[in-house]
Design an enzyme around this catalytic site. Structure first.
Site, PDB file in Angstrom:
ATOM      1  N   LYS A   2       9.704 -19.292   2.850  1.00 55.25           N
ATOM      2  CA  LYS A   2       8.856 -18.781   1.703  1.00 55.25           C
ATOM      3  C   LYS A   2       9.392 -19.469   0.394  1.00 55.25           C
ATOM      4  O   LYS A   2      10.289 -18.704  -0.062  1.00 55.25           O
ATOM      5  CB  LYS A   2       8.808 -17.406   1.756  1.00 55.25           C
ATOM      6  CG  LYS A   2       7.903 -16.908   2.902  1.00 55.25           C
ATOM      7  CD  LYS A   2       7.448 -15.243   2.572  1.00 55.25           C
ATOM      8  CE  LYS A   2       6.837 -14.879   1.280  1.00 55.25           C
ATOM      9  NZ  LYS A   2       5.467 -15.980   1.078  1.00 55.25           N
ATOM     10  N   TYR A  62       0.478   1.494  -2.120  1.00 54.64           N
ATOM     11  CA  TYR A  62      -0.347   0.557  -2.055  1.00 54.64           C
ATOM     12  C   TYR A  62       0.107  -0.462  -1.070  1.00 54.64           C
ATOM     13  O   TYR A  62      -0.476  -1.015  -0.283  1.00 54.64           O
ATOM     14  CB  TYR A  62      -0.916  -0.059  -3.129  1.00 54.64           C
ATOM     15  CG  TYR A  62      -1.937  -1.101  -3.291  1.00 54.64           C
ATOM     16  CD1 TYR A  62      -2.965  -1.032  -3.109  1.00 54.64           C
ATOM     17  CD2 TYR A  62      -1.266  -2.599  -3.121  1.00 54.64           C
ATOM     18  CE1 TYR A  62      -4.172  -2.089  -2.655  1.00 54.64           C
ATOM     19  CE2 TYR A  62      -2.210  -3.466  -3.024  1.00 54.64           C
ATOM     20  CZ  TYR A  62      -3.440  -3.209  -2.884  1.00 54.64           C
ATOM     21  OH  TYR A  62      -4.444  -4.322  -2.787  1.00 54.64           O
ATOM     22  N   TYR A  68      -7.393  -5.032 -12.679  1.00 53.93           N
ATOM     23  CA  TYR A  68      -6.174  -5.604 -12.642  1.00 53.93           C
ATOM     24  C   TYR A  68      -6.269  -6.948 -13.055  1.00 53.93           C
ATOM     25  O   TYR A  68      -6.852  -7.739 -12.449  1.00 53.93           O
ATOM     26  CB  TYR A  68      -5.541  -5.373 -11.192  1.00 53.93           C
ATOM     27  CG  TYR A  68      -4.023  -6.084 -10.790  1.00 53.93           C
ATOM     28  CD1 TYR A  68      -3.073  -5.375 -11.718  1.00 53.93           C
ATOM     29  CD2 TYR A  68      -3.920  -6.819  -9.865  1.00 53.93           C
ATOM     30  CE1 TYR A  68      -1.884  -5.933 -11.465  1.00 53.93           C
ATOM     31  CE2 TYR A  68      -2.495  -7.253  -9.736  1.00 53.93           C
ATOM     32  CZ  TYR A  68      -1.464  -6.787 -10.298  1.00 53.93           C
ATOM     33  OH  TYR A  68      -0.118  -7.548 -10.156  1.00 53.93           O
ATOM     34  N   ASP A  77       7.038 -16.030  -4.317  1.00 52.85           N
ATOM     35  CA  ASP A  77       5.941 -15.172  -3.812  1.00 52.85           C
ATOM     36  C   ASP A  77       6.850 -14.177  -2.815  1.00 52.85           C
ATOM     37  O   ASP A  77       7.360 -14.629  -1.852  1.00 52.85           O
ATOM     38  CB  ASP A  77       4.904 -16.038  -2.920  1.00 52.85           C
ATOM     39  CG  ASP A  77       4.294 -15.392  -2.207  1.00 52.85           C
ATOM     40  OD1 ASP A  77       3.677 -14.080  -2.451  1.00 52.85           O
ATOM     41  OD2 ASP A  77       3.709 -15.740  -1.145  1.00 52.85           O
ATOM     42  N   HIS A 109       4.936 -11.771  -0.880  1.00 59.70           N
ATOM     43  CA  HIS A 109       4.029 -11.161  -0.138  1.00 59.70           C
ATOM     44  C   HIS A 109       4.380 -11.992   1.172  1.00 59.70           C
ATOM     45  O   HIS A 109       4.096 -13.071   1.757  1.00 59.70           O
ATOM     46  CB  HIS A 109       2.617 -11.518  -0.426  1.00 59.70           C
ATOM     47  CG  HIS A 109       2.005 -10.979  -1.325  1.00 59.70           C
ATOM     48  ND1 HIS A 109       1.812 -11.305  -2.558  1.00 59.70           N
ATOM     49  CD2 HIS A 109       1.568  -9.567  -1.364  1.00 59.70           C
ATOM     50  CE1 HIS A 109       1.344 -10.387  -3.416  1.00 59.70           C
ATOM     51  NE2 HIS A 109       1.203  -9.389  -2.641  1.00 59.70           N
TER      52      HIS A 109
END
Length: 684
Positions: A558, A199, A45, A562, A564
């Protein structure tokens, strides 16, 4: 090194089918050896900085024996912004390659014959657009588009649950997924138009049963949307083009059983729900990246063993063997891997595929009672969860529920690590060790030059200045009309790509027509029942709140693109259970918005979570705004993947505490927040 297309063509192999065998050389009976299966596609990746730099990396990896490409795009590209957008600041080229227009895509695949290549593009909200750019470049190369092979991830549901790169609400997003699938079915028949991605579900804390159920519910939602779009007799073939992208964690026996359960459940769904009789169309086809969540900043050399063990889960069982494997590098908990780090992970795959005898044998686990029992247990749990999701209207209707379940499961996982019930070597056990010789010189990671962003913006401006603006305006009008009318957006997107439209301009049309969406955070206002061991911290929060004259207020933000959000969610979850008054509004906020919220809520402490590597410019901006708003005395804490040198820079800006993945004890962070919020701390 001169790159030779002829060499590349010899090295590329077709994507293997499960169970397919190659013919061996004629031998006498005494000389016969087992016939080997073809190895899986070997990928890394990759993508960073610029299209030109990423192209050089791809060509180098192909020369080293990689057999397919897996493209990492930067966050502005993933979320539909051009490199010069205000939200793109600090994010350009950090976690992947910026692709703003056809010229970038052309450069990205320069001297790489796309007709010969198998390319995976990890792209979701802007998947129709990036595939359109890819098709346009392939046509420029003279490729037969019907021969293109590869995958666009194109799974928006998991973006709402875990990764956060969504743009539009669920319903129009599902419609665009179906647009891509319908278009590929007719025009690019060898392309996988949707990669159901479990995933990130595991990265967000999903149990194996949740990963199975949530991913399969997503696939069902997509197939239900696709069924009316194609003739009934062709639907099984379209089912056969849906692929999966999964995670394999360190409990590799359970993970291997999970993959066998995936195979059985997918077959069951296609037979019972959709009446697909052709076994080939029911084949569970998947690619994998093994777990990055479990990679540690402490003793990072241990990650090599973790990656190898996790790969066993998706290669040992022939019945459930991956069709494509990409492995993280040992240092991904620290920052961006260097080419050598990626090469090391690639060599791991090659040794397994070409040096061992793994591919010479049929399935090693058929008939094993322990494996069979575990598989049945996982299938039973997944079926129950699927029935539960079905009662809520399926994946689209159950997004809020699934998000909250993931946050709860992740909290359970972290609690077990903190309590020592789950051992993580070098983290909560066997912490004492020698300094890693790998962490020398450049610090063990690649650092993207900050000048890359301005260079990319310069090229973007040149592109805009050189194009036919009238053609761009017409293409955007046609695209907007297609989206508004319910027509398939792919033909208009391809035309827009050829006209010179940019990524931000394409996404802007989708935002205008469908609106923008803010996904659930999964963090409710009510405390959970997971409060064991928090009494001392709760007492401290109460005491400080009494001295402050109101409940300790902790604002969590945040900034940037991003998505995550796992860390921010768990900090908010724990702070709430410790008795703090929290504000957490989710992802993708500007520093200006976070400061405004801190001012409005009269925050005692502000916490920032940034995992994309853009912490320096974003925190610098926020600290300046805090000071200008009269909040210069309000403590700011920052968490993320932050190198030591950068941590020192943040502290020099006035950041009170910096936390990295090694700071896994959330209660320690909670005590720090209480200390920082105390009136005597502010006075000091």
């Amino acid at each position: 090194m001169m790159f030779r297309i002829s060499t590349l063509k010899r090295k590329i192999i077709a994507e293997p089918c499960l169970g397919r065998r190659t013919e061996g050389s004629p031998m006498s009976q005494t000389q016969q050896t087992p016939t080997k299966d073809r190895p899986w596609l070997i990928r890394t990746y990759a993508g960073h900085s610029t299209a030109k730099a990423s192209n050089a990396l791809y060509r180098s990896n192909l020369e080293k024996g990689q057999t397919g490409l897996s493209v990492a795009f930067d966050l502005p590209t993933q979320t539909g912004y051009d490199s010069d957008h205000v939200l793109s600041r600090g994010e350009v080229g950090k976690v992947g390659v910026p692709v703003c227009h056809l010229g970038d895509m052309r450069t990205l695949f320069d001297q790489i014959p796309l007709e010969q290549m198998n390319t995976s593009m990890t792209i979701n909200a802007t998947a129709p657009w990036l595939l359109s750019l890819y098709i346009a470049v392939a046509e420029e190369q003279g490729a037969d588009v019907t021969k293109l092979q590869g995958t666009v991830q194109n799974d928006l549901i998991k973006e709402y649950l875990s990764r956060g790169t969504y743009i539009c609400p669920p319903e129009p997003s599902l419609k665009m997924i179906a647009d891509v699938a319908e278009y590929c079915y007719t025009n690019v028949p060898k392309w996988n138009p949707m990669n159901v991605c479990s995933y990130h579900l595991q990265e967000a804390g999903a149990t194996p049963e949740q990963e199975l159920a949530f991913a399969l519910a997503t696939a069902i939602a997509v197939l239900d949307a696709l069924k009316p779009r194609v003739p009934e007799e062709d639907f099984p073939r379209l089912c056969g083009r849906i692929s999966f992208f999964v995670n394999a964690g360190i409990r590799f026996v359970t993970e291997m059983c999970k993959m066998r359960a995936f195979v059985d459940l997918w077959d069951e769904i296609l037979v019972e729900r959709y009446g697909v009789t052709d076994p080939k169309s029911r084949r569970f086809r998947y690619g994998v990246q093994v777990n990055s969540l479990g990679l540690t900043e402490q003793q990072p050399e241990n990650n090599v063993y973790r990656i190898l063990i996790e790969m066993l889960a998706v290669t040992l069982s022939k019945k459930a063997r991956a069709r494509a494997v990409q492995l993280p590098a040992w240092n991904e908990a620290l920052g961006l891997p260097r080419p050598w780090d990626q090469q090391w992970s690639m060599r791991m795959q090659q040794i397994m595929a070409f040096e061992t005898d793994l591919l010479e044998y049929d399935d090693l686990f058929d008939g094993n009672p322990a494996v069979d029992a575990k598989v049945e247990e996982l299938k039973s749990g997944a079926r129950s969860e699927l029935a539960n999701l079905g009662s809520m209207g399926g994946a689209i209707g159950a997004i809020d529920y699934m998000k909250s379940r993931l946050v709860d499961s992740n909290a359970d996982r972290l609690n077990r690590i903190e309590a020592g019930e789950t051992v993580v070597v070098g983290v909560n056990k066997f912490q004492k060790g020698e300094p890693s010789p790998l962490m020398t010189g450049d610090g063990g990671i690649m650092v993207v030059d900050p000048a890359v962003e301005q260079d990319q913006i310069g090229r973007l401006n040149e592109w805009r200045a050189s194009r036919d603006q009238a053609a761009v305006e017409k293409a955007l009008k046609d695209l907007r009309e297609a989206a508004a009318s319910g027509a398939n957006v792919m033909p208009a997107s391809i035309a827009a790509a050829k006209a010179g439209v940019t990524t931000g301009e394409w996404a802007a049309q989708m935002r205008v027509v469908h609106g923008e969406y803010r996904g659930p955070t999964g963090v409710s206002g009510a405390p959970s029942n997971k409060t064991e061991g928090l009494d001392d911290i709760r007492d401290a929060v109460d005491a400080v709140s009494d001295r402050l004259g109101r409940r300790l207020k902790f604002v969590i933000g945040k900034p940037g693109l991003d998505g995550h959000s796992n860390g921010a969610e768990q900090i908010a979850f724990r702070a709430r259970d410790c008795g703090m008054d929290i504000t957490y509004d989710g992802i993708r906020l500007t520093p200006e918005e976070i400061v405004a919220k801190a001012l409005e809520d009269e925050a005692h402490v502000v916490g920032l979570s940034i995992l994309s590597g853009s912490h320096i410019p974003l925190v610098e901006d926020l600290m300046a705004r805090m000071s200008a708003a009269g909040l210069g005395d309000t403590p700011v804490i920052v968490g993320g993947i932050i190198p030591d040198d950068d941590a020192e820079r943040l502290r020099a800006m006035g950041v009170a505490r910096v936390y990295t993945p090694k700071d896994f004890e959330l209660n320690t962070i909670m005590r720090d927040i209480v200390t920082l919020a105390a009136p005597e701390s502010a006075a000091a």
